[in-house]
Structures are given as structure tokens and as C-alpha cells.
Enzyme design. Structure first.
Site, mmCIF file in Angstrom:
data_model
loop_
_atom_site.group_PDB
_atom_site.id
_atom_site.type_symbol
_atom_site.label_atom_id
_atom_site.label_comp_id
_atom_site.label_asym_id
_atom_site.label_seq_id
_atom_site.Cartn_x
_atom_site.Cartn_y
_atom_site.Cartn_z
ATOM 1 C CB VAL A 150 -99.745 54.976 135.041
ATOM 2 C CG1 VAL A 150 -100.914 55.926 135.185
ATOM 3 C CG2 VAL A 150 -98.581 55.643 134.319
ATOM 4 C CB SER A 151 -98.569 49.698 136.160
ATOM 5 O OG SER A 151 -99.198 49.720 137.426
#
Length: 204
Positions: free
Chosen positions: A8-9
Site C-alpha cells: 500500500v502507498s
């Protein structure tokens, strides 16, 4: 052995890996063999990815939820898969635009091989045309030049790239040598063909 990778960013906890984790486990990956990162896909030296790639052995298969979880950059993606292939490690993508890629099968290897070859070929053509165009412009006393038109190869790359959640339109247009207007005449923001794109592919 099946080894999973998820990313995930954001690092602030506002994004979670539950969906990716469930998909990887559903594909047969043991929880103890899942690596993860909370980092932008722009970073090639992500610690989770580095550990994952290091843990892979010949005969293993790396499984990711979507291609953009592994990389958001076409060059990095192709280089990574070429490295895996050379180490006799497979790659399988569970969903998204890359779901046809499964390098453990002959068909999957062919799909990715064609994709990589076309990308490399198109980059070389873009470079050659850019140098030729700049030389021609300089000979006429001009600097810069108009963007090159859309081609079937560029269109397919645009479709794949626009399907990635972290694709930057400006960077994609620069890489392909086209304008934003040209891009959006052929492809929608989610990577679907528009009328001009359909017409272009039908002329092949």
C-alpha cells in the site's frame, strides 16, 4: 513454493492490506510467506520487496494482487520479471489488467515476452524519432517539435498503464511522445478504448 507480495502507498495506516492478503491466501500462499511494504511504487528499493526477491528460489512463484503492487514503472517491472525468469522463478498476477500474466505457463510467458519486446522496440523508435525530429527542427532553426502520433503499440502500452492506480498522465505522455489530448482521444482514464483507439486498432 508460492510467495506473495503486497503493498500500500500510505504509511499512516489509512490504507490496509486486507484485500490483498485475502486474495494471496486464497491463491494458496501461506501467511508466513507473504511480504509487504508501505511505500510508493516509485521506490525500487522497498525493503519488503527486496526481502521477497531475495527469498525466492528456482521453481518458486511470486504472486501479486495487481501489477501496480509490484511496480508502477514499466522499465522496473520488465527488468524485475526478466530477472525472475532468469532465476527460473514464475510470476502470477491475480487481477487487474495484468491478470493474463502467469509466467509459469507457456501462454503467460508469451504474453509477457511480447509485452516486453514491444515496449523495448517502441522506446527505441521513440528515441530515434526524437533525435531525428530535433535534428530536422534545428536545421530549420526551430527548437522542440510536435508530439508524435499514436501508434497501435503506444496505444496498448497506454491502455495497460492507465489501468494502474499510480500512473502519472504527464509522465506517461512524455514516455510515449504524445500529447494529453492525443492520449484521451484514444484511451479513457481507466484504460478503456475510445472511438479513436478502436479505429486505430481496426486499421492494423
Amino acid at each position: 513454493m508460492l510467495i506473495g507480495y503486497m503493498r500500500v502507498s500510505k504509511t499512516d495506516g489509512s490504507q490496509v492490506n486486507d484485500l490483498q492478503r485475502d486474495a494471496l491466501i486464497g491463491a494458496g500462499v501461506d501467511m508466513t510467506h507473504i511480504y509487504e511494504d508501505r511505500a510508493s511504487g516509485k521506490q525500487e528499493d522497498r525493503p519488503g520487496l527486496m526481502a521477497c526477491l531475495k527469498a525466492l528460489r528456482a521453481g518458486d512463484t511470486l504472486i501479486v494482487w495487481k501489477l501496480d503492487r509490484l511496480s508502477r514503472d514499466l522499465r522496473h517491472l520488465i527488468n524485475t520479471v526478466h530477472d525472475l525468469t532468469g532465476r527460473e522463478i514464475g510470476l502470477k498476477v491475480l487481477t487487474g489488467h495484468g491478470a493474463t500474466i502467469d509466467t509459469t505457463t507457456a501462454a503467460g510467458k508469451l504474453v509477457f515476452g511480447i509485452f516486453a519486446t514491444l515496449a523495448e522496440f517502441e522506446r527505441e523508435l521513440i528515441a530515434e524519432r526524437t533525435f531525428a525530429g530535433l535534428a530536422s527542427a534545428r536545421a530549420r532553426g526551430r527548437c522542440g517539435g510536435r508530439p508524435y502520433k499514436m501508434t497501435p503499440v503506444k496505444l496498448r502500452l497506454a491502455m495497460a498503464s492507465m489501468g494502474w492506480t499510480e500512473t502519472t498522465v504527464g509522465t506517461l505522455c512524455k514516455e510515449l511522445g504524445i500529447s494529453r489530448q492525443t492520449l484521451y482521444r484514444h484511451v479513457s482514464p481507466d484504460g478503456q478504448l475510445r472511438n479513436d483507439g478502436i479505429k486505430l486498432l481496426n486499421r492494423e
